[in-house]
Scaffold this motif. Structure first.
Motif, mmCIF file in Angstrom:
data_model
loop_
_atom_site.group_PDB
_atom_site.id
_atom_site.type_symbol
_atom_site.label_atom_id
_atom_site.label_comp_id
_atom_site.label_asym_id
_atom_site.label_seq_id
_atom_site.Cartn_x
_atom_site.Cartn_y
_atom_site.Cartn_z
ATOM 1 N N SER A 41 0.908 -1.079 -0.257
ATOM 2 C CA SER A 41 0.205 0.305 0.366
ATOM 3 C C SER A 41 0.955 0.971 0.188
ATOM 4 O O SER A 41 2.247 1.195 0.503
ATOM 5 N N ASP A 42 0.659 2.073 -0.522
ATOM 6 C CA ASP A 42 1.373 3.973 -0.205
ATOM 7 C C ASP A 42 1.672 4.272 0.582
ATOM 8 O O ASP A 42 3.227 3.782 0.757
ATOM 9 N N ARG A 43 0.940 3.548 1.839
ATOM 10 C CA ARG A 43 1.257 4.141 3.697
ATOM 11 C C ARG A 43 2.794 2.879 3.920
ATOM 12 O O ARG A 43 3.690 3.088 4.560
ATOM 13 N N ASN A 44 2.041 1.624 3.611
ATOM 14 C CA ASN A 44 3.007 0.771 3.990
ATOM 15 C C ASN A 44 4.290 1.443 3.162
ATOM 16 O O ASN A 44 5.572 0.883 3.930
ATOM 17 N N LEU A 45 4.723 1.483 1.894
ATOM 18 C CA LEU A 45 5.715 1.795 0.982
ATOM 19 C C LEU A 45 5.922 2.620 1.332
ATOM 20 O O LEU A 45 7.711 2.850 1.780
ATOM 21 N N ALA A 46 5.408 3.978 1.877
ATOM 22 C CA ALA A 46 6.620 5.130 2.126
ATOM 23 C C ALA A 46 6.729 4.504 3.606
ATOM 24 O O ALA A 46 8.323 4.987 3.857
ATOM 25 N N GLU A 47 6.548 3.963 4.940
ATOM 26 C CA GLU A 47 7.193 3.769 5.951
ATOM 27 C C GLU A 47 8.253 3.095 5.244
ATOM 28 O O GLU A 47 9.151 3.134 6.713
ATOM 29 N N LEU A 48 8.537 1.988 4.768
ATOM 30 C CA LEU A 48 9.757 0.936 4.193
ATOM 31 C C LEU A 48 10.392 1.751 3.803
ATOM 32 O O LEU A 48 11.755 1.760 4.624
ATOM 33 N N MET A 49 10.397 2.675 3.259
ATOM 34 C CA MET A 49 11.181 3.729 2.772
ATOM 35 C C MET A 49 11.974 4.494 2.999
ATOM 36 O O MET A 49 13.219 5.115 3.543
#
Length: 96
Positions: A41-49
């Motif tokens: 998801s956008d949120r998870n990808l943002a947190e991951l990166m």
């Protein structure tokens, strides 16, 4: 930072840190975003990166939106895929 990430992102964090121990170079950043975009998801990808890059998640989220509207060259995405497959990309994507 990694302690605050959802446990579901831990495998992806390990994969990216294994592949890029000195951090993801700017030349690969948007290709990696484009590659992982379809798996998170956008949120998870943002947190991951954000955790991997040491950036603010809001900044990464803007990068994700920019990347989604004008994707990197398919050859750059393919090169990132080939490189990350050597570090466990398939296992991380299977966790979705």
């Amino acid at each position: 930072m990694p302690d605050t990430l959802p446990p579901t992102l831990s495998g992806a964090v390990r994969m990216l840190r294994s592949a890029y121990p000195a951090g993801i170079p700017d030349s690969a950043y948007f290709a990696v975003l484009a590659l992982l975009y379809e798996h998170f998801s956008d949120r998870n990808l943002a947190e991951l990166m954000a955790a991997v890059m040491g950036k603010d998640a809001a900044v990464v989220l803007n990068d994700i939106y920019a990347c989604a509207s004008s994707k990197p060259a398919p050859s750059a995405i393919a090169a990132s895929r080939n490189f990350l497959e050597q570090h466990g990309l398939q296992a991380v994507c299977a966790e979705d």
